[in-house]
Design a protein around this motif. Structure first.
Motif, PDB file in Angstrom:
ATOM      1  N   GLU A 119       0.765  -1.156  -0.081  1.00 60.38           N
ATOM      2  CA  GLU A 119      -0.067  -0.058   0.131  1.00 60.38           C
ATOM      3  C   GLU A 119       0.894   1.352  -0.005  1.00 60.38           C
ATOM      4  O   GLU A 119       0.578   2.336  -0.941  1.00 60.38           O
ATOM      5  CB  GLU A 119      -0.934  -0.070   1.209  1.00 60.38           C
ATOM      6  CG  GLU A 119      -2.063   1.138   1.325  1.00 60.38           C
ATOM      7  CD  GLU A 119      -2.837   1.245   2.472  1.00 60.38           C
ATOM      8  OE1 GLU A 119      -3.638   2.008   2.415  1.00 60.38           O
ATOM      9  OE2 GLU A 119      -2.725   0.392   3.400  1.00 60.38           O
ATOM     10  N   LEU A 120       1.948   1.088   0.868  1.00 56.34           N
ATOM     11  CA  LEU A 120       2.774   2.400   0.850  1.00 56.34           C
ATOM     12  C   LEU A 120       3.282   2.712  -0.608  1.00 56.34           C
ATOM     13  O   LEU A 120       3.366   3.635  -1.183  1.00 56.34           O
ATOM     14  CB  LEU A 120       3.998   2.167   1.986  1.00 56.34           C
ATOM     15  CG  LEU A 120       4.964   3.044   2.059  1.00 56.34           C
ATOM     16  CD1 LEU A 120       4.364   4.661   2.260  1.00 56.34           C
ATOM     17  CD2 LEU A 120       6.079   2.823   2.948  1.00 56.34           C
ATOM     18  N   LEU A 121       3.783   1.611  -1.249  1.00 50.21           N
ATOM     19  CA  LEU A 121       4.400   1.575  -2.839  1.00 50.21           C
ATOM     20  C   LEU A 121       3.463   2.204  -3.344  1.00 50.21           C
ATOM     21  O   LEU A 121       3.678   3.053  -4.239  1.00 50.21           O
ATOM     22  CB  LEU A 121       4.708   0.143  -3.061  1.00 50.21           C
ATOM     23  CG  LEU A 121       5.239   0.040  -4.401  1.00 50.21           C
ATOM     24  CD1 LEU A 121       6.498   0.745  -4.725  1.00 50.21           C
ATOM     25  CD2 LEU A 121       5.322  -1.379  -5.011  1.00 50.21           C
ATOM     26  N   ALA A 122       1.998   1.706  -3.388  1.00 52.18           N
ATOM     27  CA  ALA A 122       1.253   2.436  -4.358  1.00 52.18           C
ATOM     28  C   ALA A 122       0.975   3.965  -3.961  1.00 52.18           C
ATOM     29  O   ALA A 122       0.775   4.581  -5.073  1.00 52.18           O
ATOM     30  CB  ALA A 122      -0.262   1.504  -4.197  1.00 52.18           C
ATOM     31  N   ARG A 123       1.034   4.267  -2.783  1.00 54.98           N
ATOM     32  CA  ARG A 123       1.007   5.739  -2.602  1.00 54.98           C
ATOM     33  C   ARG A 123       2.174   6.364  -3.112  1.00 54.98           C
ATOM     34  O   ARG A 123       2.208   7.672  -3.656  1.00 54.98           O
ATOM     35  CB  ARG A 123       0.856   5.920  -0.983  1.00 54.98           C
ATOM     36  CG  ARG A 123      -0.363   5.210  -0.332  1.00 54.98           C
ATOM     37  CD  ARG A 123      -1.642   5.965  -0.394  1.00 54.98           C
ATOM     38  NE  ARG A 123      -2.602   5.293   0.357  1.00 54.98           N
ATOM     39  CZ  ARG A 123      -2.989   5.929   1.289  1.00 54.98           C
ATOM     40  NH1 ARG A 123      -2.447   6.807   1.762  1.00 54.98           N
ATOM     41  NH2 ARG A 123      -4.310   5.269   1.935  1.00 54.98           N
ATOM     42  N   ILE A 124       3.169   6.025  -2.877  1.00 53.61           N
ATOM     43  CA  ILE A 124       4.589   6.583  -3.498  1.00 53.61           C
ATOM     44  C   ILE A 124       4.475   6.596  -4.968  1.00 53.61           C
ATOM     45  O   ILE A 124       4.906   7.684  -5.360  1.00 53.61           O
ATOM     46  CB  ILE A 124       5.705   5.592  -3.188  1.00 53.61           C
ATOM     47  CG1 ILE A 124       6.134   5.632  -1.593  1.00 53.61           C
ATOM     48  CG2 ILE A 124       6.983   5.963  -3.941  1.00 53.61           C
ATOM     49  CD1 ILE A 124       7.228   4.508  -1.032  1.00 53.61           C
TER      50      ILE A 124
END
Length: 229
Positions: free
Chosen positions: A109-114
């Protein structure tokens, strides 16, 4: 290759996130307090493309660090903190964070936000400009001016203003604005767009009495309205 700076005093978490993001093709630097993070930003050679910033750090905490860096830098900032209460999210967004994730979060999820933030903060090749009264938007350069004076906007604020300006006079619901400005779906009890709109309203009003205004339609969304000179 995009460069990510993770500022968090949890060294084990930093190492795990760094390893994960490096496997995804990012260059990753680490800082464990606010002063170290600001030092990285102040160095042109080490300046990241995006900052992941923890709220709770020793010395200068994440919110103080965010307040300081927003005086000079527009890079996208994702707050990452165990303090996941709505009020904490609002404070971070009011100080200029682009997005906020509560710990623990899935690395995916963090990767998607990044990726969403980097996409929205990369200058495009489009040259067409958009004019609405005294407001002028240059999407290719990711710049906005009011009466020829440049607005200092974060990436999320620029994307939000662009989305509203492209649909000036039309109601745009919060779910659509969340996708267009933040690159993700609207979450339950999510006030991110409301906070970004509040900041935008302040900046537009401060720039000129003739700036377009953003009207709220309760429970529905927002409308950008041109103001007659």
């Amino acid at each position: 290759m995009s460069r990510i700076l993770i500022a968090d005093d949890d060294r084990e978490l930093c190492s795990l996130l760094a390893e994960y993001l490096q496997r995804e093709g990012f260059a990753v630097d680490l800082a464990h307090d606010g002063e170290a993070a600001l030092a990285r930003l102040n160095s042109a050679a080490q300046r990241p493309d995006l900052l992941i910033l923890d709220v709770m750090m020793p010395g200068r905490d994440g919110l103080e660090t965010l307040r300081e860096l927003r005086r000079k830098y527009r890079l996208p900032v994702i707050m990452l903190s165990a303090r996941g209460e709505p009020v904490d999210r609002v404070v971070g967004l009011e100080l200029g964070a682009d997005d906020y994730l509560a710990k623990p979060c899935l690395p995916r999820e963090l990767l998607a936000r990044i990726r969403a933030q980097l996409r929205r903060n990369t200058p495009g090749t489009a040259t067409g400009e958009l004019q609405l009264g005294v407001l002028r938007l240059l999407p290719g350069e990711r710049r906005a001016t009011v009466e020829e004076q440049e607005l200092s906007l974060t990436g999320a604020e620029f994307q939000l203003l662009l989305a509203l300006a492209q649909r000036a006079g039309e109601l745009v619901d919060k779910a659509a604005l969340t996708r267009l400005a933040l690159g993700r779906e609207l979450e339950r009890y999510d006030r991110s767009i409301d906070v970004h709109v509040s900041r935008l309203r302040h900046k537009l009003a401060e720039a000129s009495a003739h700036s377009p205004r953003i009207d709220a339609v309760r429970g529905a969304g927002y409308v950008l309205v041109a103001v007659a000179p």
